[in-house]
Design an enzyme around this catalytic site. Structure first.
Site, PDB file in Angstrom:
ATOM      1  N   ASP A 330     -21.531  75.028  -0.194  1.00 17.00           N
ATOM      2  CA  ASP A 330     -21.387  74.316   1.062  1.00 17.00           C
ATOM      3  C   ASP A 330     -21.415  72.806   0.786  1.00 17.00           C
ATOM      4  O   ASP A 330     -22.229  72.337  -0.014  1.00 17.00           O
ATOM      5  CB  ASP A 330     -22.550  74.719   1.974  1.00 17.00           C
ATOM      6  CG  ASP A 330     -22.376  74.185   3.370  1.00 17.00           C
ATOM      7  OD1 ASP A 330     -21.349  74.493   3.997  1.00 17.00           O
ATOM      8  OD2 ASP A 330     -23.270  73.449   3.843  1.00 17.00           O
ATOM      9  N   GLU A 359     -16.590  73.433  -0.830  1.00 20.65           N
ATOM     10  CA  GLU A 359     -15.942  72.502   0.083  1.00 20.65           C
ATOM     11  C   GLU A 359     -15.874  71.134  -0.589  1.00 20.65           C
ATOM     12  O   GLU A 359     -16.921  70.578  -0.937  1.00 20.65           O
ATOM     13  CB  GLU A 359     -16.750  72.379   1.379  1.00 20.65           C
ATOM     14  CG  GLU A 359     -16.791  73.643   2.205  1.00 20.65           C
ATOM     15  CD  GLU A 359     -17.608  73.464   3.487  1.00 20.65           C
ATOM     16  OE1 GLU A 359     -17.084  73.789   4.559  1.00 20.65           O
ATOM     17  OE2 GLU A 359     -18.755  72.984   3.418  1.00 20.65           O
TER      18      GLU A 359
END
Ligand code: CA
Length: 651
Positions: A330, A359
């Site tokens: 994340d 990400e």
């Protein structure tokens, strides 16, 4: 407090031992924690994970490198513990061990666990599925609760929304398979679980409350979330049940990817990090203010060596203890590039086929120079780590931040150049010259291609908004064309649970609120009720033709390595776009010595015709996923808003 001299701390006090936490050695238990500037540290032992039942509080002894230690001459399996750190003779609030590998209800106290007592039958004999090349993976993003909480899952009430809800076969809804059987039927290779590490905001002691979270509110990084277990008060229960989940998926040939949220803590000052060594594990300004690169109030400091080590130790623990097959990071851009590459190297030492991607963006501004962080635009510096491909996402369906914005499938004729970059796996290709910003992957293995994930509107809801004037039949064609693009492009395809039967996230209107195009759908469901998030399996029966199409695409993708090329030179040699006057009607060929494919994506409402190259061809995927046995040649049709794939065998 002031900003610490991190370089000096890391050079003087970096500890490379693998024994931090509570470790059982037969009839004794050793506790070790790192706190170089503490003036005292106490180990507090308890009978339970909560309540007034302290057994004793013991002073710890300081060793080299800032490590504190205490040894108990008994096997503490089943006991609970916390630490109290003292700085300048002032005690900080009692805290759970950052290295706790098990915990009591709501993760406030660590639990000492003999992990050898937590394995399901046949655990060590169950092999993990092989994934030779990341492009072989078809990733399916699932939230444990969403998966089975709805009655339509067919899962027994006690197991709905739990780890065990993902372990049950034979469930049906209106005659179609659900849950585990659905995963097998669809043919995905990996499940990516939204965070299953212990998170903060769901009260595990009160499962009857209406409460929900995706899990991006991390509390304990090496413990499992209790609300997914059938007994959150028993530290071993969640461990056993999660292992059962991993084992069940492995037995069915499906890998397990964890979504890890090392980039921030939910509690900042009240986090276990701050209560162990204030201002070390988070990034802070010169004045001791927490920086907010996550958008959640803080960011962790992967560039500080003991924080980096914490992340690496944690990942190794999940792999070794739980047989995890991959990690999705994340807000990975909050981690520095050196950390990301070190993680890759450390995972490679265990198994170089462990998937790793994340990400390539942040949720706010970090104080670390952008050149040093794992942003997508620095992709070449960590080429063995995948990144979510927001370029293909937005070119397929339109920008995620403007719900009305359209993409290639919904009639935006300006999306073609970016889309073509996605089709080649975002690597350089001699036939492509435009949309250079969408050419960023070092190899196709780096591009995680998707058009729907937990964030933002589902693909179906987005289409309902931006193509609201079209009929449902047309929107279904748009959805299917999106799937064809994601699954037939080079790179690593990624789908969200239920995307294959038009998942929707309905939003409950507030009192007095009038419905409009947008507000009937939830675009950020991170803490929305089951009403919004639960997967309704009856949709699979309702939209079975859509499901069947996704399944056919996955089968086609698996049928030939031409859809899964891992090197850019292969894509360069074996993929070629047809040159046509109409750029929006995309046709490209894939070919090697054995076979060729012609793939057409028609974004127009009317049929388009084209001439196949010489020889006999077979339609191997029509607009409904069907195949034909009769050979064809010459002019063929690609129906409106659809994809077709033709195949030729070379003998
Ligand atoms: Ca929790």
């Amino acid at each position: 407090m002031y900003r610490l001299n991190y370089k000096w701390i890391d050079s003087e006090y970096y500890y490379d031992g693998d024994d931090l936490g509570a470790v059982i050695h037969h009839d004794k238990t050793v506790f070790k924690t790192w706190a170089p500037f503490a003036t005292a540290v106490y180990l507090n032992l308890y009978l339970d994970g909560t309540g007034d039942n302290r057994i004793e509080s013991l002073p710890m002894e300081q060793l080299d490198k800032g490590v504190w230690y205490v040894e108990l001459l008994r096997n503490c399996d089943g006991e609970f513990y916390t630490y109290t750190f003292e700085y300048n003779h002032k005690r900080l609030e009692e805290t759970i061990d950052i290295y706790a590998k098990a915990c009591g209800v709501n993760g406030d106290r660590g639990a000492v666990v003999d992990f050898s007592t937590t394995n399901p039958k046949g655990w060590d004999e169950t092999p993990s599925p092989e994934c030779k090349n990341p492009c072989d993976a078809v990733i399916y993003e699932c939230h444990v609760r969403d998966f089975s909480i709805d009655e339509s899952s067919g899962v027994a009430y006690l197991y709905r929304g739990k780890f065990l809800g993902m372990c049950i076969g034979g469930t049906k809804c209106e005659g179609v398979s659900t849950c585990l059987d659905h995963l097998k039927e669809l043919g995905i290779t990996h499940v990516q679980l939204l965070p299953v590490e212990d998170y903060a905001t769901v009260d595990e002691a009160h499962p009857e409350k209406e409460q929900y979270n995706w899990g991006y509110d991390p509390k304990n990084y090496n413990c499992l979330e209790g609300s997914y277990s059938t007994d959150p008060a028993d530290p071993k229960c969640r461990i056993r049940e999660f292992k059962q989940l991993v084992q069940t998926l492995h037995k069915n040939g499906i890998g397990v990817i964890m979504d890890v949220v090392y980039n921030h803590t939910y509690y900042t000052e009240k986090s276990a990090f701050e209560r162990s060594f204030p201002y070390y594990y988070h990034r802070v300004t010169e004045n001791g203010k927490f920086t907010n690169g996550s958008g959640c109030g803080n960011e962790t400091a992967s560039d500080h060596l003991m924080m980096r080590k914490f992340i690496i130790d944690s990942l190794k623990f999940w792999v070794k203890e739980y047989h995890i097959d991959g990690f999705r990071f994340d807000l990975m851009a909050l981690h520095d590039i050196e950390t990301v590459n070190t993680i890759r190297a450390e995972l490679d030492k265990i198994n170089n086929r462990i998937l790793m991607y994340g990400e390539g963006w942040t949720g706010g501004e970090s104080p670390i120079h952008a050149d040093k962080l794992a942003y997508k635009w620095n992709s070449y510096q960590f080429g063995k780590v995948g990144l979510f491909n927001d370029n293909i996402r937005d070119s397929v369906k339109g920008g995620t931040f403007n719900p009305y914005d359209k993409g290639f499938v919904s009639g935006n004729r300006n999306a073609v150049a970016t889309l073509k970059r996605g089709i080649v796996g975002s690597v350089p290709h001699h036939e492509l010259h435009d949309a250079k910003e969408a050419c960023w992957a070092f190899e196709p293995t780096q591009a995680i291609n998707y058009c729907e994930a937990h964030d933002n509107n589902t693909l179906w809801d987005k289409l309902c908004i931006c193509a609201k004037n079209d009929s449902e039949q047309i929107r279904i064609r748009m959805d299917k064309l999106s799937a064809a693009i994601v699954l037939l492009s080079q790179g690593v395809p990624f789908l969200q649970l239920g995307q294959d039967f038009l998942r929707t996230k309905p939003r409950r209107l507030k009192e007095g609120e009038k419905p409009n195009d947008i507000n009937v759908f939830e675009e950020n469901s991170y803490n929305s009720p089951d009403f919004t998030n639960a997967v309704r399996w009856d949709r699979k029966a309702d939209y079975f033709e859509v499901f069947r199409y996704y399944k056919a695409l996955i089968k086609l993708r698996k049928s030939s390595s031409l859809f899964r090329m891992s090197m850019k030179w292969e894509v360069e040699q074996k993929l070629s776009f047809w040159k046509k006057n109409d750029e929006s009607f995309i046709i490209f060929s894939l070919f090697d010595d054995k076979e060729s494919f012609v793939i057409a994506f028609n974004p127009y409402e009317d049929d388009r015709h084209f001439n196949l190259p010489d020889g006999e061809w077979y339609l191997c995927c029509d607009e409904d996923g069907g195949e034909r046995d009769e050979p064809v040649s010459g002019t063929v049709c690609c129906p409106g808003i659809a994809a077709v794939v033709y195949k030729q065998k070379h003998s």
